[in-house]
Design a protein around this motif. Structure first.
Motif, PDB file in Angstrom:
ATOM      1  N   LEU A   1      -0.804   0.745   2.101  1.00 52.52           N
ATOM      2  CA  LEU A   1       0.670   0.970   1.813  1.00 52.52           C
ATOM      3  C   LEU A   1       1.403   0.037   2.152  1.00 52.52           C
ATOM      4  O   LEU A   1       1.814  -0.694   3.062  1.00 52.52           O
ATOM      5  N   VAL A   2       2.231  -0.270   1.009  1.00 54.63           N
ATOM      6  CA  VAL A   2       3.110  -1.634   1.027  1.00 54.63           C
ATOM      7  C   VAL A   2       4.648  -1.124   0.912  1.00 54.63           C
ATOM      8  O   VAL A   2       4.836  -0.176  -0.006  1.00 54.63           O
ATOM      9  N   ASP A   3       5.529  -1.542   1.843  1.00 54.66           N
ATOM     10  CA  ASP A   3       6.778  -1.221   1.841  1.00 54.66           C
ATOM     11  C   ASP A   3       7.631  -2.318   1.316  1.00 54.66           C
ATOM     12  O   ASP A   3       7.603  -3.556   1.803  1.00 54.66           O
ATOM     13  N   PHE A   4       8.016  -2.340   0.104  1.00 54.62           N
ATOM     14  CA  PHE A   4       8.949  -3.393  -0.652  1.00 54.62           C
ATOM     15  C   PHE A   4      10.321  -3.058  -0.397  1.00 54.62           C
ATOM     16  O   PHE A   4      10.828  -2.098  -0.495  1.00 54.62           O
ATOM     17  N   TRP A   5      10.953  -3.918   0.395  1.00 54.79           N
ATOM     18  CA  TRP A   5      12.038  -3.949   1.052  1.00 54.79           C
ATOM     19  C   TRP A   5      12.915  -5.345   1.050  1.00 54.79           C
ATOM     20  O   TRP A   5      12.233  -6.437   0.590  1.00 54.79           O
ATOM     21  N   ALA A   6      14.233  -5.248   1.600  1.00 55.46           N
ATOM     22  CA  ALA A   6      14.906  -6.613   1.574  1.00 55.46           C
ATOM     23  C   ALA A   6      15.741  -6.346   3.079  1.00 55.46           C
ATOM     24  O   ALA A   6      16.346  -5.123   3.280  1.00 55.46           O
ATOM     25  N   PRO A   7      16.124  -7.245   3.981  1.00 53.76           N
ATOM     26  CA  PRO A   7      16.829  -7.185   4.970  1.00 53.76           C
ATOM     27  C   PRO A   7      18.475  -6.967   4.636  1.00 53.76           C
ATOM     28  O   PRO A   7      18.772  -6.514   5.779  1.00 53.76           O
TER      29      PRO A   7
ATOM     30  N   ALA B   1       2.455   3.991   9.927  1.00 49.92           N
ATOM     31  CA  ALA B   1       1.381   2.979  10.536  1.00 49.92           C
ATOM     32  C   ALA B   1       0.663   3.457  11.581  1.00 49.92           C
ATOM     33  O   ALA B   1      -0.394   3.462  11.853  1.00 49.92           O
ATOM     34  N   ARG B   2       1.517   3.934  12.671  1.00 58.67           N
ATOM     35  CA  ARG B   2       0.805   4.440  13.997  1.00 58.67           C
ATOM     36  C   ARG B   2       0.256   5.563  14.021  1.00 58.67           C
ATOM     37  O   ARG B   2      -0.935   5.970  14.287  1.00 58.67           O
ATOM     38  N   ALA B   3       0.827   6.572  12.836  1.00 60.76           N
ATOM     39  CA  ALA B   3      -0.079   7.838  12.478  1.00 60.76           C
ATOM     40  C   ALA B   3      -1.183   7.635  11.877  1.00 60.76           C
ATOM     41  O   ALA B   3      -2.197   8.419  11.893  1.00 60.76           O
ATOM     42  N   CYS B   4      -1.340   6.483  11.014  1.00 60.46           N
ATOM     43  CA  CYS B   4      -2.553   6.386  10.104  1.00 60.46           C
ATOM     44  C   CYS B   4      -3.368   5.343  10.724  1.00 60.46           C
ATOM     45  O   CYS B   4      -4.080   4.762   9.839  1.00 60.46           O
ATOM     46  N   THR B   5      -3.082   4.984  11.953  1.00 55.16           N
ATOM     47  CA  THR B   5      -4.254   3.645  12.367  1.00 55.16           C
ATOM     48  C   THR B   5      -5.586   4.123  12.201  1.00 55.16           C
ATOM     49  O   THR B   5      -5.945   5.330  12.113  1.00 55.16           O
ATOM     50  N   GLY B   6      -6.167   3.071  11.754  1.00 57.18           N
ATOM     51  CA  GLY B   6      -7.829   3.312  11.237  1.00 57.18           C
ATOM     52  C   GLY B   6      -8.067   3.761   9.912  1.00 57.18           C
ATOM     53  O   GLY B   6      -9.103   4.067   9.472  1.00 57.18           O
ATOM     54  N   GLU B   7      -7.175   4.347   9.324  1.00 55.75           N
ATOM     55  CA  GLU B   7      -7.164   5.053   8.172  1.00 55.75           C
ATOM     56  C   GLU B   7      -6.366   4.281   6.934  1.00 55.75           C
ATOM     57  O   GLU B   7      -6.880   4.463   5.754  1.00 55.75           O
ATOM     58  N   LEU B   8      -5.351   3.370   7.425  1.00 52.90           N
ATOM     59  CA  LEU B   8      -4.703   2.945   6.261  1.00 52.90           C
ATOM     60  C   LEU B   8      -4.225   1.676   6.875  1.00 52.90           C
ATOM     61  O   LEU B   8      -3.877   1.219   8.065  1.00 52.90           O
ATOM     62  N   ILE B   9      -3.928   0.678   5.996  1.00 54.93           N
ATOM     63  CA  ILE B   9      -3.320  -0.464   6.161  1.00 54.93           C
ATOM     64  C   ILE B   9      -1.891  -0.437   5.744  1.00 54.93           C
ATOM     65  O   ILE B   9      -1.688  -0.095   4.775  1.00 54.93           O
ATOM     66  N   VAL B  10      -0.791  -0.888   6.645  1.00 51.36           N
ATOM     67  CA  VAL B  10       0.694  -0.639   6.341  1.00 51.36           C
ATOM     68  C   VAL B  10       1.360  -2.097   6.361  1.00 51.36           C
ATOM     69  O   VAL B  10       1.222  -2.706   7.387  1.00 51.36           O
ATOM     70  N   GLY B  11       1.778  -2.610   5.033  1.00 47.95           N
ATOM     71  CA  GLY B  11       2.420  -3.859   4.911  1.00 47.95           C
ATOM     72  C   GLY B  11       3.540  -4.006   4.548  1.00 47.95           C
ATOM     73  O   GLY B  11       4.051  -2.639   3.930  1.00 47.95           O
ATOM     74  N   LYS B  12       4.504  -4.909   4.961  1.00 44.97           N
ATOM     75  CA  LYS B  12       5.959  -5.006   4.698  1.00 44.97           C
ATOM     76  C   LYS B  12       6.214  -6.347   3.493  1.00 44.97           C
ATOM     77  O   LYS B  12       5.644  -7.089   3.952  1.00 44.97           O
ATOM     78  N   LEU B  13       6.621  -5.967   2.331  1.00 46.87           N
ATOM     79  CA  LEU B  13       6.984  -7.261   1.637  1.00 46.87           C
ATOM     80  C   LEU B  13       8.338  -7.295   1.096  1.00 46.87           C
ATOM     81  O   LEU B  13       8.874  -6.561   0.689  1.00 46.87           O
ATOM     82  N   ASN B  14       8.995  -8.471   1.736  1.00 45.19           N
ATOM     83  CA  ASN B  14      10.309  -8.738   1.551  1.00 45.19           C
ATOM     84  C   ASN B  14      10.368  -9.005  -0.081  1.00 45.19           C
ATOM     85  O   ASN B  14       9.791 -10.235  -0.463  1.00 45.19           O
ATOM     86  N   VAL B  15      11.340  -8.398  -0.841  1.00 41.83           N
ATOM     87  CA  VAL B  15      11.215  -8.577  -2.231  1.00 41.83           C
ATOM     88  C   VAL B  15      11.979  -9.896  -2.453  1.00 41.83           C
ATOM     89  O   VAL B  15      11.876 -10.572  -3.499  1.00 41.83           O
ATOM     90  N   ASP B  16      13.041 -10.559  -1.812  1.00 40.78           N
ATOM     91  CA  ASP B  16      13.552 -11.607  -1.993  1.00 40.78           C
ATOM     92  C   ASP B  16      12.463 -12.720  -1.800  1.00 40.78           C
ATOM     93  O   ASP B  16      12.947 -13.865  -2.342  1.00 40.78           O
ATOM     94  N   ASP B  17      11.798 -12.685  -0.840  1.00 38.94           N
ATOM     95  CA  ASP B  17      10.645 -13.855  -0.600  1.00 38.94           C
ATOM     96  C   ASP B  17       9.386 -13.724  -1.705  1.00 38.94           C
ATOM     97  O   ASP B  17       8.799 -14.895  -1.633  1.00 38.94           O
ATOM     98  N   ALA B  18       9.375 -12.528  -2.350  1.00 44.08           N
ATOM     99  CA  ALA B  18       7.974 -12.608  -3.214  1.00 44.08           C
ATOM    100  C   ALA B  18       8.518 -11.901  -4.381  1.00 44.08           C
ATOM    101  O   ALA B  18       8.172 -10.586  -4.881  1.00 44.08           O
ATOM    102  N   PRO B  19       9.476 -12.528  -5.230  1.00 42.02           N
ATOM    103  CA  PRO B  19      10.133 -11.690  -6.389  1.00 42.02           C
ATOM    104  C   PRO B  19       9.140 -11.624  -7.499  1.00 42.02           C
ATOM    105  O   PRO B  19       9.238 -10.557  -8.137  1.00 42.02           O
ATOM    106  N   ARG B  20       8.141 -12.431  -7.650  1.00 42.31           N
ATOM    107  CA  ARG B  20       7.130 -12.297  -8.541  1.00 42.31           C
ATOM    108  C   ARG B  20       6.232 -10.883  -8.497  1.00 42.31           C
ATOM    109  O   ARG B  20       5.902 -10.486  -9.141  1.00 42.31           O
ATOM    110  N   VAL B  21       5.898 -10.761  -7.111  1.00 44.10           N
ATOM    111  CA  VAL B  21       5.145  -9.580  -6.848  1.00 44.10           C
ATOM    112  C   VAL B  21       6.073  -8.237  -7.137  1.00 44.10           C
ATOM    113  O   VAL B  21       5.442  -7.473  -7.853  1.00 44.10           O
ATOM    114  N   ALA B  22       7.371  -8.325  -6.806  1.00 44.42           N
ATOM    115  CA  ALA B  22       8.038  -7.220  -7.224  1.00 44.42           C
ATOM    116  C   ALA B  22       8.299  -7.048  -8.638  1.00 44.42           C
ATOM    117  O   ALA B  22       8.162  -5.887  -9.033  1.00 44.42           O
TER     118      ALA B  22
END
Length: 113
Positions: A23-29, A45-66
């Motif tokens: 699960l990826v959270d696309f966000w910006a500060p 992330a806490r509720a799904c420990t062991g079932e899911l990987i949760v990441g945060k991607l700052n769209v300002d730092d990774a505009p190509r991915v966004a």
């Protein structure tokens, strides 16, 4: 499990190598709704420990991915299975709604309230 802060490089590697759904959270500060969504993402992330990987991607730092994933508004949550988007949620969502969506798509999340 806590969330993982992602970069363009680590995002690609995570999707390639993950044995669990991601699960990826696309966000910006500077985004108010994104800041409000942060604690929700952490709780998921806490509720799904062991079932899911949760990441945060700052769209300002990774505009190509966004751009690649057509993230036009933030916050946007995307769930990937084997590198493929299987769920997309846009806007501020409560924890129970995110967990319910995850449970529907890939049966993760134990404590849907």
């Amino acid at each position: 499990m806590a969330t993982v802060n992602l970069t363009e490089r680590s995002f690609a590697a995570l999707l390639r190598d993950a044995s669990l759904p991601v699960l990826v959270d696309f966000w910006a500060p500077w985004c108010g709704p994104c800041r409000l969504m942060g604690p929700v993402v952490e709780a998921v992330a806490r509720a799904c420990t062991g079932e899911l990987i949760v990441g945060k991607l700052n769209v300002d730092d990774a505009p190509r991915v966004a751009e690649t994933y057509r993230v036009m508004s933030i916050p946007t949550l995307m769930l990937f299975r084997e590198g493929v988007v299987v769920l997309r949620l846009q806007g501020l969502k409560p924890k129970h709604e995110v967990l319910a969506a995850l449970k529907t798509v890939c049966n993760v999340g134990r404590d849907v309230e």
